[in-house]
Design an enzyme around this catalytic site. Sequence first.
Site, PDB file in Angstrom:
ATOM      1  N   ASP A   3       0.897  -0.883  -0.350  1.00 44.52           N
ATOM      2  CA  ASP A   3      -0.044  -0.235  -0.272  1.00 44.52           C
ATOM      3  C   ASP A   3       0.818   1.439   0.159  1.00 44.52           C
ATOM      4  O   ASP A   3       0.826   2.110   0.759  1.00 44.52           O
ATOM      5  CB  ASP A   3      -0.678   0.371   1.098  1.00 44.52           C
ATOM      6  CG  ASP A   3       0.487  -0.131   2.653  1.00 44.52           C
ATOM      7  OD1 ASP A   3      -0.363   0.528   3.779  1.00 44.52           O
ATOM      8  OD2 ASP A   3       1.449  -0.404   2.338  1.00 44.52           O
ATOM      9  N   ASP A  30       7.047   1.039   1.968  1.00 48.32           N
ATOM     10  CA  ASP A  30       6.285  -0.237   0.842  1.00 48.32           C
ATOM     11  C   ASP A  30       7.515   0.326  -0.051  1.00 48.32           C
ATOM     12  O   ASP A  30       8.060  -0.378  -0.974  1.00 48.32           O
ATOM     13  CB  ASP A  30       5.386   0.026   0.677  1.00 48.32           C
ATOM     14  CG  ASP A  30       4.139   0.151   1.238  1.00 48.32           C
ATOM     15  OD1 ASP A  30       3.532   1.040   2.103  1.00 48.32           O
ATOM     16  OD2 ASP A  30       3.403  -1.105   1.314  1.00 48.32           O
ATOM     17  N   ASN A  87      -2.430   2.727   3.573  1.00 43.51           N
ATOM     18  CA  ASN A  87      -2.006   3.954   4.069  1.00 43.51           C
ATOM     19  C   ASN A  87      -3.026   4.896   3.276  1.00 43.51           C
ATOM     20  O   ASN A  87      -3.052   5.433   4.305  1.00 43.51           O
ATOM     21  CB  ASN A  87      -1.090   3.985   3.414  1.00 43.51           C
ATOM     22  CG  ASN A  87      -0.021   3.694   4.102  1.00 43.51           C
ATOM     23  OD1 ASN A  87      -0.138   3.107   5.772  1.00 43.51           O
ATOM     24  ND2 ASN A  87       1.366   2.890   3.899  1.00 43.51           N
ATOM     25  N   THR A  99       3.544  -5.758   2.487  1.00 42.93           N
ATOM     26  CA  THR A  99       3.700  -4.812   2.553  1.00 42.93           C
ATOM     27  C   THR A  99       2.395  -3.965   3.675  1.00 42.93           C
ATOM     28  O   THR A  99       2.817  -2.885   3.808  1.00 42.93           O
ATOM     29  CB  THR A  99       4.997  -3.754   2.479  1.00 42.93           C
ATOM     30  OG1 THR A  99       4.589  -3.656   0.695  1.00 42.93           O
ATOM     31  CG2 THR A  99       5.645  -4.780   2.459  1.00 42.93           C
ATOM     32  N   PHE A 123      -0.645  -1.405  12.599  1.00 43.08           N
ATOM     33  CA  PHE A 123      -1.444  -1.053  11.330  1.00 43.08           C
ATOM     34  C   PHE A 123      -2.170  -1.931   9.697  1.00 43.08           C
ATOM     35  O   PHE A 123      -2.958  -1.909   9.993  1.00 43.08           O
ATOM     36  CB  PHE A 123      -0.867   0.376  10.878  1.00 43.08           C
ATOM     37  CG  PHE A 123      -1.740   0.713   9.820  1.00 43.08           C
ATOM     38  CD1 PHE A 123      -1.837   0.470   8.677  1.00 43.08           C
ATOM     39  CD2 PHE A 123      -2.846   2.132  10.053  1.00 43.08           C
ATOM     40  CE1 PHE A 123      -2.399   1.408   7.467  1.00 43.08           C
ATOM     41  CE2 PHE A 123      -3.729   2.200   8.801  1.00 43.08           C
ATOM     42  CZ  PHE A 123      -3.577   2.476   7.372  1.00 43.08           C
ATOM     43  N   ASN A 124      -1.299  -2.609   9.915  1.00 45.21           N
ATOM     44  CA  ASN A 124      -1.492  -3.427   8.616  1.00 45.21           C
ATOM     45  C   ASN A 124      -2.573  -4.734   9.230  1.00 45.21           C
ATOM     46  O   ASN A 124      -3.667  -5.301   8.388  1.00 45.21           O
ATOM     47  CB  ASN A 124      -0.145  -3.815   8.238  1.00 45.21           C
ATOM     48  CG  ASN A 124       0.394  -3.498   7.348  1.00 45.21           C
ATOM     49  OD1 ASN A 124       0.261  -2.365   6.906  1.00 45.21           O
ATOM     50  ND2 ASN A 124       1.140  -3.487   7.098  1.00 45.21           N
ATOM     51  N   HIS A 180       9.455  -0.023   7.955  1.00 51.27           N
ATOM     52  CA  HIS A 180       8.987  -1.214   8.494  1.00 51.27           C
ATOM     53  C   HIS A 180       9.189  -2.091   7.163  1.00 51.27           C
ATOM     54  O   HIS A 180       9.590  -3.435   7.415  1.00 51.27           O
ATOM     55  CB  HIS A 180       7.855  -1.158   9.132  1.00 51.27           C
ATOM     56  CG  HIS A 180       7.584   0.308  10.216  1.00 51.27           C
ATOM     57  ND1 HIS A 180       8.084  -0.477  11.038  1.00 51.27           N
ATOM     58  CD2 HIS A 180       7.035   1.446   9.855  1.00 51.27           C
ATOM     59  CE1 HIS A 180       7.644   0.499  12.130  1.00 51.27           C
ATOM     60  NE2 HIS A 180       6.546   1.265  11.159  1.00 51.27           N
ATOM     61  N   ASP A 181       8.742  -2.056   6.060  1.00 54.59           N
ATOM     62  CA  ASP A 181       8.139  -3.075   4.858  1.00 54.59           C
ATOM     63  C   ASP A 181       9.759  -3.114   4.430  1.00 54.59           C
ATOM     64  O   ASP A 181       9.868  -4.598   3.786  1.00 54.59           O
ATOM     65  CB  ASP A 181       7.552  -2.100   3.804  1.00 54.59           C
ATOM     66  CG  ASP A 181       6.167  -1.794   4.018  1.00 54.59           C
ATOM     67  OD1 ASP A 181       5.354  -0.640   3.727  1.00 54.59           O
ATOM     68  OD2 ASP A 181       5.312  -2.209   5.012  1.00 54.59           O
TER      69      ASP A 181
HETATM   70  O1  RIB Z   1       2.368  -0.265  10.259  1.00 55.06           O
HETATM   71  C1  RIB Z   1       3.579  -0.341   9.659  1.00 55.06           C
HETATM   72  C2  RIB Z   1       2.627  -0.338   7.935  1.00 55.06           C
HETATM   73  O2  RIB Z   1       1.503  -0.228   8.260  1.00 55.06           O
HETATM   74  C3  RIB Z   1       3.990  -0.317   7.090  1.00 55.06           C
HETATM   75  O3  RIB Z   1       3.329  -1.251   6.499  1.00 55.06           O
HETATM   76  C4  RIB Z   1       3.401   1.141   6.889  1.00 55.06           C
HETATM   77  O4  RIB Z   1       3.579   1.255   5.410  1.00 55.06           O
HETATM   78  C5  RIB Z   1       2.179   0.936   7.075  1.00 55.06           C
HETATM   79  O5  RIB Z   1       1.666   0.068   6.013  1.00 55.06           O
HETATM   80 CA    CA Z   2       2.714  -0.646   4.087  1.00 57.03          CA
END
Ligand code: RIB
Ligand code: CA
Length: 316
Positions: free
Chosen positions: A13, A18, A46, A131, A172-173, A245-246
């Site tokens: 996203d 990403d 996102n 991701t 979040f994801n 993160h990704d």
């Molecule tokens: O929590 C981090 C994730 O949430 C990452 O993938 C960032 O791109 C958002 O999507």
């Molecule tokens: Ca992401």
Amino acid sequence: MQKNAIPMILDGDPGHDDAIAWVVAQASRLTDGICDIRAVTAVGGNVSLKKTTYNMLRVCTLIGLTDVPLAAGAAHPLMRELMSAPSVHGESGLDGPALPEPGVSLCGLSAVELMAKVLRESAEKVTIVSTGPLTNTAALLIAHPELKEKIERISLMGGGVAYGNWTPAAEFNILVDPEAADIVFKSGVPVVMSGLDVTEKALILKEDVERIKSFHTRVGDIVWQWLEFFYQFHRKIGYAGAPMHDPCAVMVLLHPELFTIREYYIEVETGGEYCRGATIADVRHITQNPPNVSAVMDLDREKFVDHLIRAVEVYR
Ligand code: RIB
Ligand code: CA
């Protein structure tokens, strides 16, 4: 095909991190050939699917990933409305530097149809690198159970054994689509989870950004500006740098020796008032259930950053 190549589908996203994960994957494809990218798919997360799809087309144009099929997937989670994160990535989902307009079009298939086609036509098993929210991957597993055995593993950024980032309990994801995550974690397909336990240690610090600035290349200049934008949000909440993160979901495939991985039985909370979206790891083996997740828990940050910076340097 390169002997140790990993056939893969990138699903995300975009999203600054990403985009940087895809920069790393394509750099591998252009050099050591380990990331054998077969397709790229976008998912709402996102920001809206319309924006993440546009961002996917622009990022793939920027990095020359224009010779593999691209598709748009789910606009919203399996059973909920979309919850997005413009506060982190900006209204466009990739605020910061100007990006090229798309020089490539969507392939005409949906993300699930494209993922299924890639799996069906591949002689080897394929890794899905997710991701964003897991909606596309879960939809694939629902629609095409017969193709499950063609999935080598799902390397995902999401969750956290110790804590969340969107709520105290949830990352979040996973929180955006906990039902999709539950399907993925219960699917029986090997899951490699790069959760917050490792991704919040995968920090890009100011001195690392300066190294990328020194390249004075088109991609390098965009990447350091993405990093600076991404850090703006995180600095306000006390981070020492921009959490990658990704990119962890790609780097753990390319350089597993840099990471500490623990095998856990992990369940996803899909209900609950306080804990929806939590990835609950049975660290003490209380359930006696066999592990279903390889949880990435730590990394050698300096070597991670060196590899990430070397990937950016590939682009002239
Ligand atoms: O929590 C981090 C994730 O949430 C990452 O993938 C960032 O791109 C958002 O999507
Ligand atoms: Ca992401």
